[in-house]
Scaffold this active site. Sequence first.
Site, PDB file in Angstrom:
ATOM      1  CB  CYS A 185      35.232  33.560  36.717  1.00 26.46           C
ATOM      2  SG  CYS A 185      35.183  32.345  35.399  1.00 26.46           S
ATOM      3  CD  GLU A 197      35.094  37.597  41.631  1.00 23.65           C
ATOM      4  OE1 GLU A 197      36.207  38.141  41.782  1.00 23.65           O
ATOM      5  OE2 GLU A 197      34.851  36.824  40.685  1.00 23.65           O
ATOM      6  CD  GLU A 238      39.348  33.659  30.011  1.00 17.52           C
ATOM      7  OE1 GLU A 238      39.444  33.343  28.814  1.00 17.52           O
ATOM      8  OE2 GLU A 238      39.184  32.839  30.931  1.00 17.52           O
TER       9      GLU A 238
HETATM   10  P1  NAD Z   1      44.702  36.492  41.666  1.00 18.68           P
HETATM   11  O1  NAD Z   1      44.561  37.627  40.725  1.00 18.68           O
HETATM   12  O2  NAD Z   1      45.000  36.786  43.083  1.00 18.68           O
HETATM   13  O3  NAD Z   1      45.854  35.496  41.197  1.00 18.68           O
HETATM   14  C1  NAD Z   1      45.843  34.895  39.916  1.00 18.68           C
HETATM   15  C2  NAD Z   1      47.274  34.621  39.509  1.00 18.68           C
HETATM   16  O4  NAD Z   1      47.961  35.856  39.341  1.00 18.68           O
HETATM   17  C3  NAD Z   1      48.082  33.809  40.517  1.00 18.68           C
HETATM   18  O5  NAD Z   1      48.896  32.899  39.825  1.00 18.68           O
HETATM   19  C4  NAD Z   1      48.919  34.883  41.194  1.00 18.68           C
HETATM   20  O6  NAD Z   1      50.102  34.396  41.743  1.00 18.68           O
HETATM   21  C5  NAD Z   1      49.184  35.819  40.041  1.00 18.68           C
HETATM   22  N1  NAD Z   1      49.537  37.195  40.412  1.00 18.68           N
HETATM   23  C6  NAD Z   1      49.155  37.886  41.518  1.00 18.68           C
HETATM   24  N2  NAD Z   1      49.689  39.123  41.497  1.00 18.68           N
HETATM   25  C7  NAD Z   1      50.421  39.223  40.353  1.00 18.68           C
HETATM   26  C8  NAD Z   1      51.205  40.254  39.760  1.00 18.68           C
HETATM   27  N3  NAD Z   1      51.353  41.442  40.331  1.00 18.68           N
HETATM   28  N4  NAD Z   1      51.810  39.998  38.576  1.00 18.68           N
HETATM   29  C9  NAD Z   1      51.655  38.810  37.960  1.00 18.68           C
HETATM   30  N5  NAD Z   1      50.942  37.781  38.491  1.00 18.68           N
HETATM   31  C10 NAD Z   1      50.318  37.993  39.661  1.00 18.68           C
HETATM   32  O7  NAD Z   1      43.380  35.630  41.515  1.00 18.68           O
HETATM   33  P2  NAD Z   1      42.939  34.374  42.391  1.00 18.68           P
HETATM   34  O8  NAD Z   1      42.540  34.867  43.742  1.00 18.68           O
HETATM   35  O9  NAD Z   1      43.985  33.318  42.266  1.00 18.68           O
HETATM   36  O10 NAD Z   1      41.657  33.860  41.580  1.00 18.68           O
HETATM   37  C11 NAD Z   1      40.365  34.295  41.790  1.00 18.68           C
HETATM   38  C12 NAD Z   1      39.966  35.331  40.751  1.00 18.68           C
HETATM   39  O11 NAD Z   1      40.072  34.782  39.439  1.00 18.68           O
HETATM   40  C13 NAD Z   1      38.518  35.771  40.882  1.00 18.68           C
HETATM   41  O12 NAD Z   1      38.429  37.160  40.756  1.00 18.68           O
HETATM   42  C14 NAD Z   1      37.831  35.089  39.701  1.00 18.68           C
HETATM   43  O13 NAD Z   1      36.653  35.718  39.241  1.00 18.68           O
HETATM   44  C15 NAD Z   1      38.915  35.134  38.686  1.00 18.68           C
HETATM   45  N6  NAD Z   1      38.658  34.145  37.623  1.00 18.68           N
HETATM   46  C16 NAD Z   1      38.215  34.609  36.411  1.00 18.68           C
HETATM   47  C17 NAD Z   1      37.920  33.704  35.389  1.00 18.68           C
HETATM   48  C18 NAD Z   1      37.383  34.186  34.063  1.00 18.68           C
HETATM   49  O14 NAD Z   1      37.343  33.391  33.128  1.00 18.68           O
HETATM   50  N7  NAD Z   1      36.963  35.429  33.924  1.00 18.68           N
HETATM   51  C19 NAD Z   1      38.095  32.339  35.606  1.00 18.68           C
HETATM   52  C20 NAD Z   1      38.530  31.908  36.853  1.00 18.68           C
HETATM   53  C21 NAD Z   1      38.823  32.832  37.853  1.00 18.68           C
END
Ligand code: NAD
Length: 500
Positions: free
Chosen positions: A296, A394, A262
């Site tokens: 999101c 975004e 997601e």
């Molecule tokens: P992010 O991708 O930076 O981090 C999300 C998670 O992934 C964190 O726990 C982070 O530590 C982990 N992560 C980062 N790099 C990783 C890697 N290489 N391997 C494994 N895990 C890793 O996202 P964010 O900045 O925390 O959140 C914002 C984003 O989330 C926005 O793009 C938003 O649209 C999206 N989002 C999507 C939905 C949906 O349902 N589509 C819902 C909520 C948020």
Amino acid sequence: MTAKRDLALSAIATFGPHPLGHYIGGAPVAGTGASFDITEPGTGGLLGQATDASESELNAAVAAARDAFPAWSATPPEERRKILNKVADLIVARADEIAAVECLDAGQCWRFMSKAAIRGAENFRFFADRAPAAADGQALPTGDHLNVTTRKAIGPVAVITPWNTPFMLSTWKIAPALAAGCTVVHKPAEWSPYSARLLVEIAHEAGLPAGVFNAVNGLGETTGKRLTEHPDIKAVAFVGESSTGSAIMKQGADTLKRVHFELGGKNAVVVFEDADLDAALDAALFMIYSLNGQRCTSSSRLLVQRSVYPEFIARAAARVKKLKVGDPFDPATEVGPLIHPRHFGKVKSYMDIATGEGARIAAGGAPVAGTAGYFFQPTLFAEAEQSMRIAQEEIFGPVLTAIPFDDEADAIAKANDVQYGLAGYLWTRDLARALRVSEALDVGMVWVNSENVRHLPTPFGGTKASGIGRDGGDWSFDFYMETKNIALARGTHKVPRMGL
Ligand code: NAD
């Protein structure tokens, strides 16, 4: 307000020993890895520290999930249902504490978080009640065989979540995984890790056996990466940025991980001239400025038919200027702070990008003065074009980009002209047009004459760079379970004979 903040501070004070470590095999485990700071978005102050899981701590969490899997997946689903409903009860009982913790380390506003905690409980209750039917399959008879499908839990899974509404999003993934019979290793976002600890503690208080649900803290590039590469993890349920999803797919390639993503969005709300413009305005503003714009499914692009565009945007700008920005613990606050100085810098950078591209800032456009917290004025960009970066990327803050369109074809072309495809919102009184445009939008979810109202049995997810797979209803079980087909011969067919 102070009482709510005190409630949150006393909740996180119980998470000893400090810095915040992990929860493995049914008990808290001190972290020995490098520690990182957790800041309070509303004040800019330091709340505490958490530790990045060492390799051995991460391996211990996965081993706990692996060892607990045979018994948990064999636990009668009625029993799983009972325990998970108890989790829901305890979430409801501690909803204020959960909401307060979300206000504290995620900077989300009380008015929305008090509902989000209850939504978390509903997620558990919904999937708990579906546990008894999770393994159900189909009967697919032919003349010679009766084919019967059945499902069983895939194994230990990783759940990796972001910081925007951490508690609710975690329950959305963890509840169906546990109901299906999977065991879980959860890694919450490093900027808002506290409510994840509350959840794992609540689950154990409800009677979840040790090892079934483990939580590790850490950074994405270390702990997250190791978790997604681990051979004993069978699937990764991930919510976060599109680029992180792409990295996880590569990290999981060697061990052929099943992934559910997601990801990001740049969702359009399309307002036709015949719409109920008052309701459309309410919904467009709610969908972008609630949750501090860190949502999101936010309506981050406002596409308005040219004939009604000037008045609609003027009315929007007047409302945006009146949004109440402030202390997230204050129930009257509508927009709270951004999560972190780094994210604040990103959102701020789009102000120069917007004016440089020729858009007009019709409201907001600057940090809120006189505060140490990460507050940014709710912002409206007007006279934007679909080709601009502010319409393509975004921003993930309280920032709305308004673009005029001419007719139905123009609206569809502009709405679809982004790399993302999560949600679309459509406002018109013309039923046939509503149907045509809904079908033409290249997104996973469309709401017609409505803001985002979730119904848990319906599918949730996106197309293009917004994700892979669907959550909700039976779609969640499809991800956390393997489907098996059993073909039973009726004894009527001829088995081919060779080597005679
Ligand atoms: P992010 O991708 O930076 O981090 C999300 C998670 O992934 C964190 O726990 C982070 O530590 C982990 N992560 C980062 N790099 C990783 C890697 N290489 N391997 C494994 N895990 C890793 O996202 P964010 O900045 O925390 O959140 C914002 C984003 O989330 C926005 O793009 C938003 O649209 C999206 N989002 C999507 C939905 C949906 O349902 N589509 C819902 C909520 C948020």
